[in-house]
Enzyme design. Structure first.
Site, short mmCIF file in Angstrom:
data_model
loop_
_atom_site.label_atom_id
_atom_site.label_comp_id
_atom_site.label_asym_id
_atom_site.label_seq_id
_atom_site.Cartn_x
_atom_site.Cartn_y
_atom_site.Cartn_z
N CYS A 63 0.85 -1.32 -0.10
CA CYS A 63 -0.05 -0.07 0.05
C CYS A 63 0.89 1.23 -0.11
O CYS A 63 0.32 2.29 -0.15
CB CYS A 63 -0.99 -0.19 1.25
SG CYS A 63 -2.12 -1.22 1.27
N HIS B 153 -2.79 7.19 2.93
CA HIS B 153 -3.35 6.04 2.49
C HIS B 153 -4.46 5.74 3.53
O HIS B 153 -4.31 6.09 4.51
CB HIS B 153 -2.32 4.69 2.51
CG HIS B 153 -2.73 3.48 2.39
ND1 HIS B 153 -3.52 3.10 1.49
CD2 HIS B 153 -2.75 2.26 3.35
CE1 HIS B 153 -3.85 1.85 1.56
NE2 HIS B 153 -3.49 1.38 2.70
N ASN C 6 -10.15 0.15 1.59
CA ASN C 6 -9.00 0.32 1.25
C ASN C 6 -8.55 -0.42 -0.29
O ASN C 6 -8.63 -1.51 -0.16
CB ASN C 6 -8.03 -0.57 2.54
CG ASN C 6 -6.39 -0.68 2.26
OD1 ASN C 6 -6.01 -0.40 1.31
ND2 ASN C 6 -6.08 -1.20 3.06
N1 COA Z 1 -17.83 -7.71 11.80
C1 COA Z 1 -18.20 -8.05 12.99
N2 COA Z 1 -17.26 -8.40 13.90
C2 COA Z 1 -16.15 -8.49 13.60
C3 COA Z 1 -15.56 -8.33 12.35
C4 COA Z 1 -16.40 -8.16 11.31
N3 COA Z 1 -16.30 -7.68 10.13
N4 COA Z 1 -14.16 -8.51 12.33
C5 COA Z 1 -13.87 -8.84 13.42
N5 COA Z 1 -14.89 -8.78 14.26
C6 COA Z 1 -15.12 -9.18 15.83
C7 COA Z 1 -13.83 -10.28 16.05
O1 COA Z 1 -14.42 -11.53 15.74
C8 COA Z 1 -13.68 -9.86 17.59
O2 COA Z 1 -14.76 -10.61 18.26
P1 COA Z 1 -14.60 -11.40 19.47
O3 COA Z 1 -14.08 -10.19 20.52
O4 COA Z 1 -15.89 -11.75 19.95
O5 COA Z 1 -13.50 -12.04 19.14
C9 COA Z 1 -14.26 -8.50 17.50
O6 COA Z 1 -14.78 -8.16 16.28
C10 COA Z 1 -12.87 -7.42 17.75
O7 COA Z 1 -12.06 -8.01 16.71
P2 COA Z 1 -10.34 -7.29 16.58
O8 COA Z 1 -9.73 -8.00 15.59
O9 COA Z 1 -10.10 -7.01 18.13
O10 COA Z 1 -11.24 -5.72 16.08
P3 COA Z 1 -10.21 -4.49 16.15
O11 COA Z 1 -11.04 -3.39 16.98
O12 COA Z 1 -8.82 -4.72 16.14
O13 COA Z 1 -10.27 -4.20 14.40
C11 COA Z 1 -9.11 -4.28 12.36
C12 COA Z 1 -9.80 -4.97 13.37
C13 COA Z 1 -8.76 -5.13 11.22
C14 COA Z 1 -10.29 -3.30 11.64
C15 COA Z 1 -8.15 -3.27 12.89
O14 COA Z 1 -7.49 -4.19 13.58
C16 COA Z 1 -7.24 -2.79 11.79
O15 COA Z 1 -7.73 -1.91 11.17
N6 COA Z 1 -5.93 -3.34 11.62
C17 COA Z 1 -5.08 -2.69 10.76
C18 COA Z 1 -5.56 -2.99 9.21
C19 COA Z 1 -4.77 -2.20 8.27
O16 COA Z 1 -4.31 -1.20 8.35
N7 COA Z 1 -4.53 -3.28 7.07
C20 COA Z 1 -3.73 -2.56 6.05
C21 COA Z 1 -2.62 -1.97 5.82
S1 COA Z 1 -2.13 -1.13 4.32
#
Ligand code: COA
Length: 337
Positions: A118, A264, A294
């Protein structure tokens, strides 16, 4: 001598998928996606569209700014084509850039792909600028394009809700404008970084030479994009914050002198967290993640084009791009519009 952006363009596929529509096929909902990421919808490429098709359409839109009636005539003035992508039409070769070159009707213009996930567009601007600064080339097409929805695992709700497909393009040109002093123009600063030790946190796990598909293997997933969301989030907030500070320090300027930051956009919360740390108003960032999610290499050039076309940039504005992503990579450009 300056390296200026003289045209921009972008393309998103017609099909738009909202969060609600996603919730009909996987266990998710609009409230979770919006509150955790800021994403409201994404565009998805048609079955017969590959990355080069999106890249070509974005390139034509940029070329149309140079030659509204006949953009392909303007293509003949290109001396270089660079495409940055994480989802090429083919593994290895031919490059997307070569496919685009042929579609543009060009016969011998040099064309190559650049991989920096990215952060690709930030890297590609610097690479293309260096190539037109030193050689006999004057004009370069730089395209960021991805069809990440095709390499995403649609049974993994933790990743599939985050990505969309798009392409954005700019045309860079060597001009006689000054590159330093109060009248400076164009690309004035690029800073690029990589942290290969974090490679495993965000990767395409199958299909390459490390872990190829094997004869007789039953393939039971549509995509192999793996992400350690928490680790990437922590990296991204730090990289984003550090990059803005580093660019300001390198140029000896304050954030007040920057008219717009084109970031980004992987998760709006990453930008909000960095903005809070740096004390930057959120309105300084051009954001469109709610519409597109994204789009990897395409995010920055699509946002740049939208921002410019909507009147958000005035000639002489100092703008900043900031990228981060797989590799892990991060970087930024300072540009006088
Ligand atoms: N819908 C509903 N629930 C979801 C879900 C979705 N699409 N995705 C995850 N969950 C749930 C999980 O299962 C978890 O449930 P649990 O607590 O019962 O296990 C809960 O939501 C929290 O999950 P978690 O992974 O801790 O969420 P988060 O707040 O860390 O957000 C991301 C997840 C992926 C959005 C976040 O970590 C993120 O943005 N990371 C960086 C991504 C990024 O920048 N990527 C590209 C770089 S170029």
């Amino acid at each position: 001598m300056a390296i200026e952006i003289i045209a921009t363009g972008h393309y998103v596929p017609e099909k738009r998928v909202t969060n609600d529509e996603l919730s009909w096929v996987i266990d998710t909902n609009d409230e979770w996606i919006r509150s955790h990421t800021g994403i409201g919808a994404r565009h998805v490429a048609a079955d017969d569209q590959a990355t080069s098709d999106l890249a070509y359409n974005a390139a034509v839109e940029a070329l149309r700014q140079l030659s509204p009636e006949n953009p392909l005539e303007a293509a003949e003035t290109l001396d270089l084509i660079v495409v940055c992508t994480s989802s090429p039409d083919f593994v290895g070769f031919p490059s997307v850039a070569c496919v685009v070159q042929d579609k543009l009707g060009l016969k011998s213009t040099p064309a190559f792909d650049l991989i920096a996930a990215c952060t690709g567009f930030v890297y590609a601007l610097d690479a293309a600028a260096a190539m037109i600064q030193t050689g006999s080339r004057k004009r370069a097409l730089v395209v960021g394009a991805d069809v990440l929805t095709r390499i995403t695992d649609w049974s993994d709700r933790g990743t599939c809700v985050l990505f969309g497909d798009a392409a954005g393009a700019v045309i860079l040109e060597r001009t006689d404008a000054p590159s330093a002093g109060p009248e400076r123009r164009g690309l004035v600063q690029s800073i690029l970084h990589a942290e290969g030790s974090g490679a495993n946190e965000l990767m395409c796990t199958r299909g390459g030479t490390r872990n190829p598909f094997k004869k007789g293997e039953i393939v039971d997933k549509t995509g192999y994009l793996y992400m350690n969301g928490r680790a990437v989030y922590t990296f991204a907030v730090k990289a984003f914050t550090d990059m803005i500070r580093e660019l300001l320090d390198a140029d000896g300027i304050s954030i007040d002198q920057v008219a717009k930051i084109i970031p980004h956009q992987a998760n709006e919360r990453i930008i909000q967290a960095a903005a809070k740390r740096l004390g930057i108003e959120e309105s300084k960032f051009y954001l469109n993640i709610a519409q597109y999610a994204n789009t990897s290499n395409a995010t920055i050039p699509v946002a740049l084009d939208e921002c410019a076309r909507s009147g958000g940039l005035t000639k002489g504005d100092l703008i900043m791009t900031v990228g981060f992503g797989g590799g892990l990579t991060y970087g930024g450009n300072l540009i006088v519009w």
